[in-house]
Design a protein around this motif. Structure first.
Motif, PDB file in Angstrom:
ATOM      1  N   UNK A  30      53.802  -3.868  33.724  1.00 31.69           N
ATOM      2  CA  UNK A  30      54.423  -5.110  34.297  1.00 31.69           C
ATOM      3  C   UNK A  30      55.363  -4.622  35.370  1.00 31.69           C
ATOM      4  N   UNK A  31      56.188  -3.559  35.063  1.00 31.01           N
ATOM      5  CA  UNK A  31      57.071  -3.151  36.334  1.00 31.01           C
ATOM      6  C   UNK A  31      56.197  -2.563  37.303  1.00 31.01           C
ATOM      7  N   UNK A  32      55.238  -1.796  36.986  1.00 35.05           N
ATOM      8  CA  UNK A  32      54.560  -1.208  38.134  1.00 35.05           C
ATOM      9  C   UNK A  32      53.796  -2.172  38.901  1.00 35.05           C
ATOM     10  N   UNK A  33      53.314  -3.513  38.403  1.00 30.56           N
ATOM     11  CA  UNK A  33      52.621  -4.365  39.018  1.00 30.56           C
ATOM     12  C   UNK A  33      53.491  -5.041  39.677  1.00 30.56           C
ATOM     13  N   UNK A  34      54.709  -5.327  39.437  1.00 34.00           N
ATOM     14  CA  UNK A  34      55.688  -6.074  40.417  1.00 34.00           C
ATOM     15  C   UNK A  34      56.137  -5.131  41.249  1.00 34.00           C
ATOM     16  N   UNK A  35      56.401  -3.882  41.233  1.00 35.96           N
ATOM     17  CA  UNK A  35      56.820  -2.985  42.307  1.00 35.96           C
ATOM     18  C   UNK A  35      55.552  -2.862  43.049  1.00 35.96           C
ATOM     19  N   UNK A  36      54.354  -2.700  42.445  1.00 35.52           N
ATOM     20  CA  UNK A  36      53.239  -2.617  43.425  1.00 35.52           C
ATOM     21  C   UNK A  36      53.023  -3.808  44.523  1.00 35.52           C
ATOM     22  N   UNK A  37      53.622  -4.918  43.948  1.00 39.83           N
ATOM     23  CA  UNK A  37      53.527  -6.097  44.872  1.00 39.83           C
ATOM     24  C   UNK A  37      54.753  -6.272  45.567  1.00 39.83           C
ATOM     25  N   UNK A  38      55.581  -5.319  45.398  1.00 37.54           N
ATOM     26  CA  UNK A  38      56.923  -5.170  46.408  1.00 37.54           C
ATOM     27  C   UNK A  38      58.021  -5.890  45.946  1.00 37.54           C
ATOM     28  N   UNK A  39      57.991  -6.674  44.634  1.00 38.27           N
ATOM     29  CA  UNK A  39      59.116  -7.374  44.375  1.00 38.27           C
ATOM     30  C   UNK A  39      59.846  -6.891  42.904  1.00 38.27           C
TER      31      UNK A  39
ATOM     32  N   UNK B 249      65.432   2.789  47.892  1.00 38.97           N
ATOM     33  CA  UNK B 249      64.604   4.117  47.441  1.00 38.97           C
ATOM     34  C   UNK B 249      64.440   4.263  45.937  1.00 38.97           C
ATOM     35  N   UNK B 250      64.766   3.526  44.952  1.00 40.48           N
ATOM     36  CA  UNK B 250      64.644   3.616  43.684  1.00 40.48           C
ATOM     37  C   UNK B 250      63.018   4.034  43.365  1.00 40.48           C
ATOM     38  N   UNK B 251      62.995   5.282  42.756  1.00 36.89           N
ATOM     39  CA  UNK B 251      61.486   5.702  42.532  1.00 36.89           C
ATOM     40  C   UNK B 251      60.907   4.779  41.697  1.00 36.89           C
ATOM     41  N   UNK B 252      59.524   4.174  42.018  1.00 38.66           N
ATOM     42  CA  UNK B 252      58.909   3.510  40.836  1.00 38.66           C
ATOM     43  C   UNK B 252      57.550   3.811  40.955  1.00 38.66           C
ATOM     44  N   UNK B 253      56.736   3.990  40.126  1.00 34.41           N
ATOM     45  CA  UNK B 253      55.478   4.536  39.969  1.00 34.41           C
ATOM     46  C   UNK B 253      54.529   3.414  40.799  1.00 34.41           C
ATOM     47  N   UNK B 254      54.847   2.216  40.424  1.00 35.20           N
ATOM     48  CA  UNK B 254      54.286   0.993  40.971  1.00 35.20           C
ATOM     49  C   UNK B 254      54.326   1.035  42.492  1.00 35.20           C
ATOM     50  N   UNK B 255      55.319   1.172  43.073  1.00 33.35           N
ATOM     51  CA  UNK B 255      55.431   1.139  44.558  1.00 33.35           C
ATOM     52  C   UNK B 255      54.853   2.485  45.035  1.00 33.35           C
ATOM     53  N   UNK B 256      54.805   3.615  44.401  1.00 37.00           N
ATOM     54  CA  UNK B 256      54.123   4.772  44.895  1.00 37.00           C
ATOM     55  C   UNK B 256      52.663   4.598  45.147  1.00 37.00           C
ATOM     56  N   UNK B 257      52.218   3.747  44.185  1.00 33.23           N
ATOM     57  CA  UNK B 257      50.605   3.245  44.243  1.00 33.23           C
ATOM     58  C   UNK B 257      50.527   2.412  45.476  1.00 33.23           C
ATOM     59  N   UNK B 258      51.440   1.478  45.556  1.00 30.24           N
ATOM     60  CA  UNK B 258      51.486   0.516  46.771  1.00 30.24           C
ATOM     61  C   UNK B 258      51.346   1.381  48.217  1.00 30.24           C
ATOM     62  N   UNK B 259      52.466   2.180  48.137  1.00 29.07           N
ATOM     63  CA  UNK B 259      52.577   3.012  49.334  1.00 29.07           C
ATOM     64  C   UNK B 259      51.199   3.867  49.654  1.00 29.07           C
ATOM     65  N   UNK B 260      50.486   4.379  48.700  1.00 31.39           N
ATOM     66  CA  UNK B 260      49.675   5.216  48.881  1.00 31.39           C
ATOM     67  C   UNK B 260      48.305   4.627  49.148  1.00 31.39           C
ATOM     68  N   UNK B 261      48.215   3.308  48.871  1.00 36.44           N
ATOM     69  CA  UNK B 261      46.946   2.898  48.984  1.00 36.44           C
ATOM     70  C   UNK B 261      46.214   2.726  50.354  1.00 36.44           C
ATOM     71  N   UNK B 262      46.989   2.659  51.338  1.00 37.39           N
ATOM     72  CA  UNK B 262      46.320   2.821  52.589  1.00 37.39           C
ATOM     73  C   UNK B 262      45.581   4.103  53.238  1.00 37.39           C
ATOM     74  N   UNK B 263      46.148   5.428  52.554  1.00 41.40           N
ATOM     75  CA  UNK B 263      45.876   6.588  52.614  1.00 41.40           C
ATOM     76  C   UNK B 263      45.072   6.967  51.493  1.00 41.40           C
ATOM     77  N   UNK B 264      44.223   6.249  50.976  1.00 41.90           N
ATOM     78  CA  UNK B 264      43.609   6.581  49.525  1.00 41.90           C
ATOM     79  C   UNK B 264      42.597   7.758  49.782  1.00 41.90           C
TER      80      UNK B 264
END
Lengths: 271, 280
Positions: free
Chosen positions: B211-220, B225-240
């Motif tokens: 759930x944390x990964x999902x929320x961070x993926x959605x940006x909420x 700069x707190x590292x979060x696996x979910x946000x890493x996914x979100x930032x990576x998706x444009x360059x997949x």
């Protein structure tokens, strides 16, 4: 009055208990079942009473009413003149050390996660907390009274047989030195060979500790062995009562005759 | 089977061993990252951005030139913190409510359980989003939201398990011994349902990480700069398609953690309930 009668332990006066069954239709009143109907009985100190009846006759419900584990729908249950259902929780708890219970299922009535020492000490811990040394001494005394060893203290219930477990349950009931022990089918879950041992133990304890029993059973032979008086329940009512000899010699009610006919006749063995 | 120690039975259960090792690895990585990471996870180095995995940067670098391995290691701290805190919130309130409902019976039980059903009726992640939208984004609010929405699950499970204990004869014996409802709940009911709750804790823990990964993926969820696996996914998706490792490695981290905790939960359930284990 009850206060004038020093030997009257339990006085059940016109007790009725009804239960609501699950609703059959949403907007109708749920059907009721009357487990105990206008029952009166008395248990006097030193005269153990056997309550006999078939399954569904309301005898277990009556046992729970006497133990104040259930509230009667109407009527009252008095222990030594105190109305159990009129007492506040604290005085009722203080009174509980004088009446304890032994249950039917020796596998279900002991918490599987407790060691024997803690199980036996439970009423003591709840009713009259004492020093660890005194507590241990009481537990050992109680265990030895039922024929178990002090080395059993640290074991768990699953390490014991059914008969031994029922001894543990009796030791638990005995630890507060109660005047009354309500025993609900104490031997019906046990092997026949173990039954006699437990019944003998109960009889010895009645003599040694001055315990009076209210013994619930469907088996007249068990009641005859332990009890001085008998009351026969049928359909939630007491249909016949009297001394054990009188009932066995001259049963009045049809149901009592049926019960008596079901007792196996064993020719008397010497002694 | 009954005479076996807990550990001996555990070591024979493959789910328990595999799940336990994965979970231990997750904890070890999070602890290690407190003391040491291959590179400073927050150091930005534009010249080396988008470096593929190599000897210096084992898992490559992201769009700011941060070392992905170091970032994932520190991200394990976030996941664990979210998991622990939200599970503690959910367990404390949920178990308490469930025990109260079971001890009180009647109208109180109905009220508590219908309230739990009410929350159940909404998808949990949607409710978490709603709550975070109201409270504002951030790691703390995400944790609280995830915690709150595991309360009904714990409450329902506890109530069900506790009800099964309340009908046992030793409870009646405890009442005859003079114990009140509160004391019976703490001394008899709780110890007998502890194993059920522990299993649920591991499973909710996995869901919290997800759930944390999902929320961070959605940006909420947790904010940069707190590292979060979910946000890493979100930032990576444009360059997949150009830099797949940016999405793959945090994805593997999430998958392994959740898999490990779920296996651990399954294993624990089998160990604590021997009947279930024998059926397999």
């Amino acid at each position: 009055m009850t206060a004038a009668d020093p030997v009257l332990l339990v006085d059940v006066r016109g007790v009725t208990k009804t239960y609501a069954l699950p609703r059959e239709r949403l907007f109708e009143r749920p059907p009721m079942i009357r487990a105990v109907a206008d029952v009166s009985l008395a248990v006097r100190a030193g005269r153990s009473l056997g309550l006999v009846g078939g399954s569904g006759s309301g005898k277990s419900t009556l046992a729970r009413l006497v133990m104040a584990l259930e509230r009667p729908t109407c009527g009252s249950v008095l222990f030594r003149g105190h109305d159990l259902n009129a007492l506040a929780p604290a005085p009722l708890r203080r009174l509980r050390r004088h009446f304890q219970m032994v249950f039917q299922d020796p596998f279900g009535s002991l918490d599987p996660r407790y060691r024997i020492g803690r199980i036996v000490a439970e009423p003591l811990d709840a009713l009259e907390p004492t020093t660890p040394e005194a507590r241990r001494a009481r537990v050992v005394e109680s265990l030895e009274a039922v024929g178990l060893k002090s080395t059993d203290l640290a074991k768990y219930p699953h390490e014991f047989s059914g008969g031994q477990r029922q001894r543990i349950a009796i030791a638990r009931a005995l630890i507060t030195r109660p005047e009354l022990i309500v025993a609900d089918e104490p031997v019906s879950a046990l092997d026949v060979s173990v039954r006699a041992q437990v019944l003998n133990l109960m009889r010895d304890l009645a003599a040694g500790f001055g315990v009076t029993y209210l013994l619930i059973s469907h088996d007249l032979a068990v009641v005859e062995y332990v009890c001085d008086d008998v009351a026969v329940m049928y359909g939630g009512r007491i249909v016949e009562s009297g001394t054990t000899e009188a009932i066995f010699a001259d049963p009045r009610h049809d149901y009592t005759r049926t019960l008596l006919a079901a007792v196996p006749k064993v020719p008397a063995i010497a002694g | 089977m009954q005479g076996d120690t807990f550990l001996a039975r555990g070591l024979r259960n493959r789910s328990f061993v595999a799940g336990g090792l994965l979970t231990l690895a997750l904890v070890a990585v999070a602890l290690l990252s407190l003391a040491w990471t291959p590179h400073d996870p927050l150091r930005i180095s534009i010249p080396t951005r988008f470096a593929p995995p190599s000897a210096t940067h084992w898992l490559g670098t992201d769009q700011f030139g941060r070392d992905v391995l170091s970032y994932i290691m520190v991200g394990a701290q976030t996941s664990l913190t979210v998991g622990i805190v939200s599970v503690v919130i959910g367990m404390t309130f949920g178990v308490t409510l469930g025990l109260c409902a079971s001890a009180a019976r009647g109208a109180v039980e109905e009220a508590i359980m219908r309230a739990a059903d009410f929350i159940f009726a909404f998808p949990a992640i949607l409710l978490a989003i709603m709550l975070v939208a109201t409270l504002g984004p951030g790691a703390v609010n995400a944790i609280v939201a995830i915690g709150i929405f595991s309360i009904p699950e714990f409450a329902r499970l506890t109530r069900g398990a506790a009800n099964a204990i309340w009908v046992r004869e030793f409870i009646l014996a405890a009442r005859a011994a003079g114990k009140g409802d509160a004391r019976i709940t703490i001394e008899h009911v709780l110890p007998n349902i502890a194993s059920v709750i522990i299993v649920q804790v591991t499973i909710r823990f996995a869901l919290a990480i997800l759930a944390e990964a999902a929320l961070s993926y959605l940006g909420i969820g947790s904010q940069p700069p707190t590292p979060s696996w979910g946000r890493m996914l979100a930032e990576a998706q444009t360059r997949i398609f150009q830099n797949a490792w940016l999405a793959v490695f945090p994805g593997i981290a999430i998958a392994l953690s959740v898999l490990g905790l779920n296996l651990l939960g399954d294993g624990l359930r089998d160990i604590t309930d021997p009947r279930l284990a024998r059926k397999r």
